[in-house]
Write an enzyme that holds these catalytic residues in place. Structure first.
Site, PDB file in Angstrom:
ATOM      1  N   ARG A   1       0.823  -1.222   0.000  1.00  0.00           N
ATOM      2  CA  ARG A   1       0.000   0.000   0.000  1.00  0.00           C
ATOM      3  C   ARG A   1       0.845   1.254   0.000  1.00  0.00           C
ATOM      4  O   ARG A   1       1.972   1.264   0.488  1.00  0.00           O
ATOM      5  CB  ARG A   1      -0.831   0.052   1.282  1.00  0.00           C
ATOM      6  CG  ARG A   1      -2.022  -0.805   1.285  1.00  0.00           C
ATOM      7  CD  ARG A   1      -3.011  -0.355   2.344  1.00  0.00           C
ATOM      8  NE  ARG A   1      -2.665  -0.712   3.707  1.00  0.00           N
ATOM      9  CZ  ARG A   1      -3.226  -0.160   4.768  1.00  0.00           C
ATOM     10  NH1 ARG A   1      -4.114   0.821   4.632  1.00  0.00           N
ATOM     11  NH2 ARG A   1      -2.891  -0.549   5.984  1.00  0.00           N
TER      12      ARG A   1
ATOM     13  N   ASP B   1      -0.405  -9.157  13.372  1.00  0.00           N
ATOM     14  CA  ASP B   1      -1.409  -8.554  14.262  1.00  0.00           C
ATOM     15  C   ASP B   1      -1.180  -8.995  15.706  1.00  0.00           C
ATOM     16  O   ASP B   1      -1.348  -8.203  16.639  1.00  0.00           O
ATOM     17  CB  ASP B   1      -2.824  -8.929  13.788  1.00  0.00           C
ATOM     18  CG  ASP B   1      -3.090  -8.450  12.369  1.00  0.00           C
ATOM     19  OD1 ASP B   1      -2.737  -7.304  12.062  1.00  0.00           O
ATOM     20  OD2 ASP B   1      -3.629  -9.227  11.557  1.00  0.00           O
TER      21      ASP B   1
ATOM     22  N   HIS C   1      -7.589  -9.851   8.213  1.00  0.00           N
ATOM     23  CA  HIS C   1      -6.426  -8.972   8.268  1.00  0.00           C
ATOM     24  C   HIS C   1      -6.668  -7.694   7.456  1.00  0.00           C
ATOM     25  O   HIS C   1      -6.055  -7.459   6.418  1.00  0.00           O
ATOM     26  CB  HIS C   1      -5.170  -9.716   7.773  1.00  0.00           C
ATOM     27  CG  HIS C   1      -3.960  -8.827   7.782  1.00  0.00           C
ATOM     28  ND1 HIS C   1      -3.363  -8.405   8.949  1.00  0.00           N
ATOM     29  CD2 HIS C   1      -3.260  -8.243   6.772  1.00  0.00           C
ATOM     30  CE1 HIS C   1      -2.353  -7.609   8.659  1.00  0.00           C
ATOM     31  NE2 HIS C   1      -2.263  -7.486   7.343  1.00  0.00           N
TER      32      HIS C   1
HETATM   33  P1  NAD Z   1       7.637  -5.130  -2.273  1.00  0.00           P
HETATM   34  O1  NAD Z   1       7.114  -4.403  -3.450  1.00  0.00           O
HETATM   35  O2  NAD Z   1       8.791  -4.563  -1.539  1.00  0.00           O
HETATM   36  O3  NAD Z   1       8.039  -6.613  -2.699  1.00  0.00           O
HETATM   37  C1  NAD Z   1       7.190  -7.423  -3.449  1.00  0.00           C
HETATM   38  C2  NAD Z   1       8.018  -8.366  -4.258  1.00  0.00           C
HETATM   39  O4  NAD Z   1       7.132  -9.180  -5.017  1.00  0.00           O
HETATM   40  C3  NAD Z   1       8.941  -7.645  -5.278  1.00  0.00           C
HETATM   41  O5  NAD Z   1      10.274  -8.098  -5.140  1.00  0.00           O
HETATM   42  C4  NAD Z   1       8.358  -8.042  -6.621  1.00  0.00           C
HETATM   43  O6  NAD Z   1       9.321  -8.160  -7.648  1.00  0.00           O
HETATM   44  C5  NAD Z   1       7.737  -9.380  -6.269  1.00  0.00           C
HETATM   45  N1  NAD Z   1       6.766  -9.835  -7.258  1.00  0.00           N
HETATM   46  C6  NAD Z   1       5.882  -9.100  -7.984  1.00  0.00           C
HETATM   47  N2  NAD Z   1       5.204  -9.893  -8.820  1.00  0.00           N
HETATM   48  C7  NAD Z   1       5.649 -11.153  -8.593  1.00  0.00           C
HETATM   49  C8  NAD Z   1       5.344 -12.424  -9.152  1.00  0.00           C
HETATM   50  N3  NAD Z   1       4.425 -12.570 -10.108  1.00  0.00           N
HETATM   51  N4  NAD Z   1       6.009 -13.503  -8.684  1.00  0.00           N
HETATM   52  C9  NAD Z   1       6.937 -13.364  -7.715  1.00  0.00           C
HETATM   53  N5  NAD Z   1       7.281 -12.202  -7.167  1.00  0.00           N
HETATM   54  C10 NAD Z   1       6.644 -11.120  -7.605  1.00  0.00           C
HETATM   55  O7  NAD Z   1       6.399  -5.361  -1.272  1.00  0.00           O
HETATM   56  P2  NAD Z   1       6.456  -5.815   0.265  1.00  0.00           P
HETATM   57  O8  NAD Z   1       6.579  -4.637   1.129  1.00  0.00           O
HETATM   58  O9  NAD Z   1       7.440  -6.929   0.388  1.00  0.00           O
HETATM   59  O10 NAD Z   1       4.958  -6.383   0.451  1.00  0.00           O
HETATM   60  C11 NAD Z   1       4.535  -7.541  -0.233  1.00  0.00           C
HETATM   61  C12 NAD Z   1       3.082  -7.859   0.090  1.00  0.00           C
HETATM   62  O11 NAD Z   1       2.926  -8.199   1.472  1.00  0.00           O
HETATM   63  C13 NAD Z   1       2.123  -6.692  -0.140  1.00  0.00           C
HETATM   64  O12 NAD Z   1       0.957  -7.173  -0.772  1.00  0.00           O
HETATM   65  C14 NAD Z   1       1.781  -6.207   1.252  1.00  0.00           C
HETATM   66  O13 NAD Z   1       0.542  -5.567   1.323  1.00  0.00           O
HETATM   67  C15 NAD Z   1       1.790  -7.510   2.001  1.00  0.00           C
HETATM   68  N6  NAD Z   1       1.932  -7.406   3.469  1.00  0.00           N
HETATM   69  C16 NAD Z   1       1.179  -8.260   4.221  1.00  0.00           C
HETATM   70  C17 NAD Z   1       1.290  -8.242   5.600  1.00  0.00           C
HETATM   71  C18 NAD Z   1       0.491  -9.193   6.428  1.00  0.00           C
HETATM   72  O14 NAD Z   1       0.407  -9.001   7.656  1.00  0.00           O
HETATM   73  N7  NAD Z   1      -0.056 -10.251   5.878  1.00  0.00           N
HETATM   74  C19 NAD Z   1       2.175  -7.332   6.215  1.00  0.00           C
HETATM   75  C20 NAD Z   1       2.917  -6.477   5.412  1.00  0.00           C
HETATM   76  C21 NAD Z   1       2.781  -6.526   4.031  1.00  0.00           C
HETATM   77  C1  LMR Z   2       0.208  -4.594   7.664  1.00  0.00           C
HETATM   78  O1  LMR Z   2      -0.681  -4.893   8.460  1.00  0.00           O
HETATM   79  O2  LMR Z   2       1.222  -3.960   7.992  1.00  0.00           O
HETATM   80  C2  LMR Z   2       0.090  -5.078   6.238  1.00  0.00           C
HETATM   81  O3  LMR Z   2      -1.140  -5.656   5.987  1.00  0.00           O
HETATM   82  C3  LMR Z   2       0.473  -4.038   5.237  1.00  0.00           C
HETATM   83  C4  LMR Z   2      -0.511  -2.921   5.130  1.00  0.00           C
HETATM   84  O4  LMR Z   2      -0.880  -2.580   4.004  1.00  0.00           O
HETATM   85  O5  LMR Z   2      -0.897  -2.352   6.156  1.00  0.00           O
END
Ligand code: NAD
Ligand code: LMR
Length: 341
Positions: free
Chosen positions: A108, A177, A204
């Site tokens: 985001r 969380d 989430h």
């Molecule tokens: P980022 O952009 O830093 O990294 C994402 C990676 O995914 C990049 O290296 C990109 O090249 C790769 N990617 C894109 N398309 C791809 C594909 N088809 N196959 C393989 N890799 C691919 O993002 P981030 O900060 O690492 O966040 C990643 C995800 O995790 C986001 O969707 C974010 O919202 C989510 N997230 C979830 C939680 C949770 O609690 N579940 C917490 C934080 C972030």
């Molecule tokens: C979080 O909880 O930190 C993740 O889901 C990333 C976000 O978009 O807030």
């Protein structure tokens, strides 16, 4: 450094190091990180490289994985690291994997909801899960990519379409969380956060994140206004990080910690350790929502027993009621997407 130590000290130092990274027949596991070059992927891969349960670490991304793998490969722990880059190497990256952790996808920016990521991340998760369902259908899948409330149903539908669906093996990672709830409660009560365990149930995203502070151990009490403020801080903690990063993404380091904690819990349970419990967003009949996060007892085959919500306070029951319509809509959105050709 070792040459300056006397022989008995040298032996003791080497023994201490090998104890940290010792490998027994139980902890020979192959783990994949999909999206391994990203903000979460890199520190998560670092933590998995150090996990004593991991003997092979497979790093997949559409960019940069050869470099990340070369870098991590120089760390003095036994796990062998291999980088795979681009769709042509996707299936090879999943060969023989027992746990597949998926942080691939866009994060985001300020002003966005997690659902705003759906259009990009839904197809990323679908394609990675299609490959995993074909190559390592028995692997445990841990989905970090947002919106988790929809990406987990997408993964499940993909596994159903492939004829290999086992709901005990597909997990939405909500551990951050719980980690946040523990950190904030520890801070407010002056307790070491490592001693705090506060379940967080639901989903989430925003109001679907439901901290169950009434079941926290050690037991904690807050006046009603503080309880409301603490609950809202836990619900909005992701947004707090997104705002602080001011356009540079969302939580990465705390998520890597939480993702590694969850993956290691899966591996410990796989190795036969009893009593491993993590909250996770899973297929569920605990509420009317077909996916819902609750504390889950993990075992050799993944989700061994859903421990349910337990007794909730009136305040928490009300939060569950408020969360259900959004959860149901996010789940339907994921399922409808997966049903499209
Ligand atoms: P980022 O952009 O830093 O990294 C994402 C990676 O995914 C990049 O290296 C990109 O090249 C790769 N990617 C894109 N398309 C791809 C594909 N088809 N196959 C393989 N890799 C691919 O993002 P981030 O900060 O690492 O966040 C990643 C995800 O995790 C986001 O969707 C974010 O919202 C989510 N997230 C979830 C939680 C949770 O609690 N579940 C917490 C934080 C972030
Ligand atoms: C979080 O909880 O930190 C993740 O889901 C990333 C976000 O978009 O807030």
């Amino acid at each position: 450094m070792f040459s300056r130590l006397a022989r008995p000290q040298q032996a003791a130092a080497l023994k201490a190091i090998s104890r940290n990274f010792s490998v027994s027949s139980q902890n020979q596991h192959k783990v994949a990180v999909m999206g391994a070059s990203g903000g979460i992927g890199q520190p998560l891969s670092l933590l998995m490289k150090q996990a004593p349960q991991v003997s092979q670490l497979s790093l997949y991304d559409i960019v940069h994985t050869p470099g990340v793998a070369a870098d991590l490969g120089h760390i003095e722990s036994p796990a062998k690291v291999t980088g795979y880059v681009g769709p042509d190497q996707l299936k090879a990256s999943l060969e023989g994997c027992e746990v597949v952790v998926i942080p691939a996808g866009v994060p985001r920016k300020p002003g966005m909801t997690r659902d705003d990521l759906f259009n990009t991340n839904a197809s990323i998760v679908r394609d990675l899960c299609r490959a995993a369902a074909e190559v390592c259908p028995k692997a445990f899948i841990a989905i970090i990519s947002n919106p988790v409330n929809s990406t987990v149903p997408i993964a499940s539908e993909v596994y159903k379409q492939a004829g290999v669906y086992d709901p005990s093996r597909i997990f939405g990672v909500t551990t951050l969380d719980i980690v946040r709830a523990n950190a904030f409660i520890g801070e407010l009560k002056g307790v070491d956060p490592r001693e705090v365990n506060c379940p967080v149930i639901g989903g989430h995203a925003g109001i679907t994140i439901i901290p169950v502070i009434s079941q926290c151990t050690p037991a904690v009490q807050f006046p009603a206004d503080q309880l409301k403020a603490l609950t809202e801080r836990i619900q909005d903690a992701g947004t707090e990080v997104v705002k602080a990063k001011a356009g540079a993404g969302s939580a990465t380091l705390s998520m890597a910690y939480a993702g590694a904690r969850f993956a290691v819990s899966l591996l410990r349970a796989m190795d036969g350790e009893q009593g491993v419990v993590e909250c996770s967003y899973v297929r569920s009949d605990v509420t009317e929502s077909p996916y819902f996060s609750t504390p889950c007892l993990l075992g050799k085959n993944g989700l061994e027993k859903n421990l349910g919500m337990g007794t909730l306070s009136e305040f928490e029951s009300d939060l569950v009621k408020k969360a259900l319509p959004e959860l149901l809509a996010s789940i339907k959105k994921g399922e409808d997407f997966a049903a499209k050709k």
